[in-house]
Design a protein around this motif. Structure first.
Motif, PDB file in Angstrom:
ATOM      1  N   TRP A 118       1.014  -1.312   0.042  1.00 39.08           N
ATOM      2  CA  TRP A 118       0.088  -0.168   0.012  1.00 39.08           C
ATOM      3  C   TRP A 118       0.799   1.410  -0.164  1.00 39.08           C
ATOM      4  O   TRP A 118       1.934   1.402   0.604  1.00 39.08           O
ATOM      5  CB  TRP A 118      -1.187  -0.089   1.199  1.00 39.08           C
ATOM      6  N   SER A 119       0.336   2.092  -0.699  1.00 42.74           N
ATOM      7  CA  SER A 119       0.893   3.505  -0.799  1.00 42.74           C
ATOM      8  C   SER A 119      -0.175   4.830  -0.332  1.00 42.74           C
ATOM      9  O   SER A 119      -1.387   4.439  -0.650  1.00 42.74           O
ATOM     10  CB  SER A 119       1.589   3.886  -1.817  1.00 42.74           C
ATOM     11  N   ALA A 120       0.273   5.714   0.562  1.00 38.05           N
ATOM     12  CA  ALA A 120      -0.857   6.520   0.708  1.00 38.05           C
ATOM     13  C   ALA A 120      -1.205   7.576  -0.465  1.00 38.05           C
ATOM     14  O   ALA A 120      -2.218   8.373  -0.418  1.00 38.05           O
ATOM     15  CB  ALA A 120      -0.365   7.705   2.108  1.00 38.05           C
ATOM     16  N   LEU A 121      -0.439   7.647  -1.503  1.00 37.50           N
ATOM     17  CA  LEU A 121      -0.722   8.142  -2.586  1.00 37.50           C
ATOM     18  C   LEU A 121      -1.146   7.466  -3.785  1.00 37.50           C
ATOM     19  O   LEU A 121      -0.810   6.292  -4.017  1.00 37.50           O
ATOM     20  CB  LEU A 121       0.681   8.704  -3.096  1.00 37.50           C
ATOM     21  N   SER A 122      -2.363   7.801  -4.383  1.00 29.28           N
ATOM     22  CA  SER A 122      -3.131   7.390  -5.804  1.00 29.28           C
ATOM     23  C   SER A 122      -1.919   7.083  -6.676  1.00 29.28           C
ATOM     24  O   SER A 122      -1.181   7.941  -6.935  1.00 29.28           O
ATOM     25  CB  SER A 122      -3.969   8.076  -6.058  1.00 29.28           C
ATOM     26  N   GLY A 123      -2.010   6.040  -7.236  1.00 29.26           N
ATOM     27  CA  GLY A 123      -1.265   5.903  -8.388  1.00 29.26           C
ATOM     28  C   GLY A 123       0.010   5.309  -8.312  1.00 29.26           C
ATOM     29  O   GLY A 123       0.948   4.925  -9.202  1.00 29.26           O
ATOM     30  N   THR A 124       0.644   5.317  -7.099  1.00 33.07           N
ATOM     31  CA  THR A 124       2.024   4.852  -6.412  1.00 33.07           C
ATOM     32  C   THR A 124       2.229   2.999  -6.928  1.00 33.07           C
ATOM     33  O   THR A 124       2.956   2.535  -7.614  1.00 33.07           O
ATOM     34  CB  THR A 124       2.283   5.015  -5.547  1.00 33.07           C
ATOM     35  N   VAL A 125       1.026   2.648  -6.360  1.00 33.52           N
ATOM     36  CA  VAL A 125       1.125   0.940  -6.405  1.00 33.52           C
ATOM     37  C   VAL A 125       0.162   0.448  -7.554  1.00 33.52           C
ATOM     38  O   VAL A 125      -1.110   0.918  -7.331  1.00 33.52           O
ATOM     39  CB  VAL A 125       0.667   0.423  -4.999  1.00 33.52           C
TER      40      VAL A 125
ATOM     41  N   VAL B 227       1.011  -3.659   4.641  1.00 33.19           N
ATOM     42  CA  VAL B 227       0.253  -3.674   5.683  1.00 33.19           C
ATOM     43  C   VAL B 227      -1.117  -4.722   5.770  1.00 33.19           C
ATOM     44  O   VAL B 227      -1.229  -5.453   4.637  1.00 33.19           O
ATOM     45  CB  VAL B 227      -0.344  -1.863   5.946  1.00 33.19           C
ATOM     46  N   ALA B 228      -2.027  -4.526   6.733  1.00 36.53           N
ATOM     47  CA  ALA B 228      -2.881  -5.543   6.796  1.00 36.53           C
ATOM     48  C   ALA B 228      -3.881  -4.740   5.895  1.00 36.53           C
ATOM     49  O   ALA B 228      -4.114  -3.566   5.965  1.00 36.53           O
ATOM     50  CB  ALA B 228      -3.472  -5.742   8.336  1.00 36.53           C
ATOM     51  N   LEU B 229      -4.881  -5.802   5.063  1.00 39.27           N
ATOM     52  CA  LEU B 229      -5.642  -5.093   4.234  1.00 39.27           C
ATOM     53  C   LEU B 229      -6.777  -4.349   5.040  1.00 39.27           C
ATOM     54  O   LEU B 229      -7.408  -3.505   4.771  1.00 39.27           O
ATOM     55  CB  LEU B 229      -6.418  -5.974   3.599  1.00 39.27           C
TER      56      LEU B 229
ATOM     57  N   ASN C 144     -15.947  -1.392   2.978  1.00 42.42           N
ATOM     58  CA  ASN C 144     -16.996  -1.628   1.840  1.00 42.42           C
ATOM     59  C   ASN C 144     -16.507  -2.172   0.560  1.00 42.42           C
ATOM     60  O   ASN C 144     -16.807  -1.724  -0.554  1.00 42.42           O
ATOM     61  CB  ASN C 144     -17.686  -0.253   1.720  1.00 42.42           C
ATOM     62  N   GLY C 145     -15.901  -3.200   0.688  1.00 39.13           N
ATOM     63  CA  GLY C 145     -15.202  -3.798  -0.558  1.00 39.13           C
ATOM     64  C   GLY C 145     -14.159  -3.282  -1.426  1.00 39.13           C
ATOM     65  O   GLY C 145     -13.869  -3.907  -2.523  1.00 39.13           O
ATOM     66  N   ARG C 146     -13.355  -2.193  -0.928  1.00 46.75           N
ATOM     67  CA  ARG C 146     -12.507  -1.663  -1.860  1.00 46.75           C
ATOM     68  C   ARG C 146     -11.526  -0.851  -0.870  1.00 46.75           C
ATOM     69  O   ARG C 146     -11.849  -0.692   0.256  1.00 46.75           O
ATOM     70  CB  ARG C 146     -13.342  -0.811  -2.551  1.00 46.75           C
ATOM     71  N   ILE C 147     -10.411  -0.614  -1.528  1.00 54.11           N
ATOM     72  CA  ILE C 147      -9.278   0.160  -0.831  1.00 54.11           C
ATOM     73  C   ILE C 147      -9.690   1.519  -0.890  1.00 54.11           C
ATOM     74  O   ILE C 147      -9.884   1.922  -1.949  1.00 54.11           O
ATOM     75  CB  ILE C 147      -7.892  -0.113  -1.327  1.00 54.11           C
ATOM     76  N   THR C 148      -9.928   2.148   0.467  1.00 50.12           N
ATOM     77  CA  THR C 148     -10.393   3.519   0.346  1.00 50.12           C
ATOM     78  C   THR C 148      -9.687   4.767   0.309  1.00 50.12           C
ATOM     79  O   THR C 148     -10.127   5.865   0.065  1.00 50.12           O
ATOM     80  CB  THR C 148     -11.267   3.582   1.555  1.00 50.12           C
ATOM     81  N   LYS C 149      -8.510   4.559   0.532  1.00 49.11           N
ATOM     82  CA  LYS C 149      -7.211   5.865   0.185  1.00 49.11           C
ATOM     83  C   LYS C 149      -6.130   5.145  -0.326  1.00 49.11           C
ATOM     84  O   LYS C 149      -5.659   4.040  -0.215  1.00 49.11           O
ATOM     85  CB  LYS C 149      -7.342   6.252   1.341  1.00 49.11           C
ATOM     86  N   GLY C 150      -5.392   6.194  -1.284  1.00 57.82           N
ATOM     87  CA  GLY C 150      -4.309   5.844  -1.655  1.00 57.82           C
ATOM     88  C   GLY C 150      -4.292   4.852  -2.904  1.00 57.82           C
ATOM     89  O   GLY C 150      -5.253   4.539  -3.407  1.00 57.82           O
TER      90      GLY C 150
END
Length: 253
Positions: free
Chosen positions: A110-117, A186-188, A194-200
């Motif tokens: 995981w990354s806190a930034l969108s588009g990184t991973v 990290v842990a999912l 709600n069925g999705r990664i909500t940030k980053g």
């Protein structure tokens, strides 16, 4: 004077009984850091359904084990693995046959930034980052799963110098969320709702890349006579509770 003393003794007895009843209504839980948020989300329903309250202490599974062995006043242990509760049971610190799997966790890059991973985790091979965070593998099962993943991807040697370790999966998440590490394992449950990664941005690591993260609950000897502890273990097995647990990205049996 005798009547006053007798009255004081009666009041003291009533106060002691009230204190004992109050203590019995509270369950003190040692909980693996990855499950702290789900358990907090369940706390209101637990109190509503049972009349009992939870007091939580979150941390790395190995550190919580050490605290239990040192006499920490916990009633129930919710670990991030199945080996540690089994060990406590074998050593006589947990109640025999009280152990069960309350959730099976998932690892995410995981990354806190969108588009990184990216969706396939190819960023690990590209090397376009300076720091990769993970929990200390000797303390936290999710950290051990991260090491297994890198090893099975044949990336361990290449990325060893970029690894940054947190004491727990909670601290590891903080490293990535703060930007001190561009990405991390990290842990999912920490980034999922709600069925999705909500940030980053993130890549849910395929299950074949690490050993199953079966997370077991166990009654500790201290909690064996506490109705609130028994109520919590029963509560974790209900269909309603398991639905909530799954909403955080876990699997349940």
């Amino acid at each position: 004077m005798g009547r006053r003393v007798q009255a004081c003794l009666i009041l003291l007895a009533l106060w002691s009984a009230a204190q004992a009843a109050e203590a019995q209504s509270v369950v003190r839980v040692a909980v693996a850091a990855n499950f702290a948020s789900p358990l907090k989300a369940l706390a209101a329903d637990f109190e509503k359904d049972t009349g009992h309250k939870m007091v939580l202490s979150a941390g790395a599974t190995a550190k919580l084990y050490a605290q239990i062995k040192s006499g920490a006043p916990f009633d129930v242990f919710l670990a991030a693995d199945d080996q540690t509760p089994a060990r406590l049971e074998k050593e006589g610190d947990a109640v025999a046959r009280s152990r069960f799997t309350y959730a099976t966790g998932k690892l995410v890059l995981w990354s806190a930034l969108s588009g990184t991973v990216d969706a396939q985790g190819e960023v690990l091979k590209s090397g376009n980052f300076k720091h990769l965070a993970l929990a200390a593998p000797k303390l936290a099962p999710y950290g051990a799963a991260a090491i297994q993943t890198l090893t099975r991807l044949a990336l361990m040697d290449r990325l060893q110098a970029r690894l940054v370790q947190g004491e727990s999966i909670g601290q590891t998440y903080s490293f990535v969320a703060s930007g001190n590490a561009e990405l991390g394992f990290v842990a999912l449950s920490q980034v999922y709702e709600n069925g999705r990664i909500t940030k980053g941005s993130g890549w849910i690591v395929p299950a074949h890349l690490y050993d199953p993260l079966r997370q077991d609950a166990v009654m500790l000897v201290r909690g064996s006579s506490n109705p609130a502890a028994s109520a919590l273990l029963a509560f974790l097995k209900t269909g309603k509770t398991r639905t909530v647990i799954r909403s955080f990205g876990y699997e349940t049996e």
